[in-house]
Write an enzyme that holds these catalytic residues in place. Sequence first.
Site, PDB file in Angstrom:
ATOM      1  N   HIS A  43       0.755  -1.192  -0.035  1.00 22.83           N
ATOM      2  CA  HIS A  43      -0.088   0.045   0.018  1.00 22.83           C
ATOM      3  C   HIS A  43       0.969   1.113   0.067  1.00 22.83           C
ATOM      4  O   HIS A  43       1.293   1.865   0.920  1.00 22.83           O
ATOM      5  CB  HIS A  43      -0.864   0.039   1.231  1.00 22.83           C
ATOM      6  CG  HIS A  43      -2.001   1.108   1.269  1.00 22.83           C
ATOM      7  ND1 HIS A  43      -3.288   0.801   1.800  1.00 22.83           N
ATOM      8  CD2 HIS A  43      -1.978   2.174   0.825  1.00 22.83           C
ATOM      9  CE1 HIS A  43      -4.020   1.835   1.723  1.00 22.83           C
ATOM     10  NE2 HIS A  43      -3.316   2.848   1.130  1.00 22.83           N
ATOM     11  N   GLU A  70      -2.621  -1.809  -3.276  1.00 22.95           N
ATOM     12  CA  GLU A  70      -3.754  -0.839  -2.630  1.00 22.95           C
ATOM     13  C   GLU A  70      -3.585   0.563  -2.778  1.00 22.95           C
ATOM     14  O   GLU A  70      -2.165   1.078  -2.567  1.00 22.95           O
ATOM     15  CB  GLU A  70      -3.961  -1.374  -1.151  1.00 22.95           C
ATOM     16  CG  GLU A  70      -4.335  -2.708  -0.563  1.00 22.95           C
ATOM     17  CD  GLU A  70      -4.220  -2.985   0.750  1.00 22.95           C
ATOM     18  OE1 GLU A  70      -4.938  -4.119   0.934  1.00 22.95           O
ATOM     19  OE2 GLU A  70      -3.959  -2.234   1.672  1.00 22.95           O
ATOM     20  N   HIS A 190      -7.836  -5.507   7.617  1.00 20.46           N
ATOM     21  CA  HIS A 190      -7.710  -4.547   8.482  1.00 20.46           C
ATOM     22  C   HIS A 190      -7.853  -5.241   9.831  1.00 20.46           C
ATOM     23  O   HIS A 190      -9.044  -5.725  10.445  1.00 20.46           O
ATOM     24  CB  HIS A 190      -8.547  -3.441   8.415  1.00 20.46           C
ATOM     25  CG  HIS A 190      -7.849  -2.066   8.883  1.00 20.46           C
ATOM     26  ND1 HIS A 190      -7.176  -1.221   8.380  1.00 20.46           N
ATOM     27  CD2 HIS A 190      -8.056  -1.606  10.285  1.00 20.46           C
ATOM     28  CE1 HIS A 190      -6.566  -0.291   9.247  1.00 20.46           C
ATOM     29  NE2 HIS A 190      -7.091  -0.594  10.348  1.00 20.46           N
TER      30      HIS A 190
END
Length: 237
Positions: A43, A70, A190
């Site tokens: 990410h 991401e 997450h």
Amino acid sequence: MTKLSVNINKIATLRNSRGGNVPNLLKVATDIQEFGAEGITIHPRPDERHIRYQDAYDLKPIVITEYNIEGNPIDNFMQMVLEIKPTQVTLVPDSVDQLTSNAGWDTVKHQSYLQEVIAEFKNAGIRTSIFIDTDLKLIEAAATTGADRVELYTEEFATQYEKGNKEAVKPYTQAAILAHELGLGINAGHDLSLDNIQFFKQNIPHLAEVSIGHALISESLYLGLENVVNMYLHRLQ
């Protein structure tokens, strides 16, 4: 079996803290795959405080499983993804200075924008996923953006599960059922950890992939990276 994609942002954070190349991000990504993980997630953020944009290019020939990038589809991010052509791009509505992802897309409000962005990625042959909360109206709207998958934002589940509230998984179950009915694949991520991943997996039908970074790397400090990867794989069977 649900695939495990390991987010290696924290490895890059550790490397950057000394300014050198230890730990070697590419070697760690190679090892994680050899340990059995089915994917690598990164990410990159605009300030490059962990994963650098160059890392994304350098990892392309290293990732022989699934490569998931991401991020918020700002211009630089979109250009990078379209050049690299990873297996999957996961769209996350982070602000420029975001510490960590803390909300999913409003797929109703941003419908036309997401349609435009997703069409560009899909034309390049890249699977698309939308980071999203469990609101069923948002799941319904996600299905009309052209996305291939949704990634359920699981912080609330993880927080409540730690407090002993196992009922907190129910909105995720309902969201996954609806997403599947609408033709969307289901990812999740997450704050998933060794403590909660098996329960989550058992209660989420059609779960294709989980992306786990912070907890997995933290657990590996005590238990070892190869061991922890295999502990996740066992729980996801």
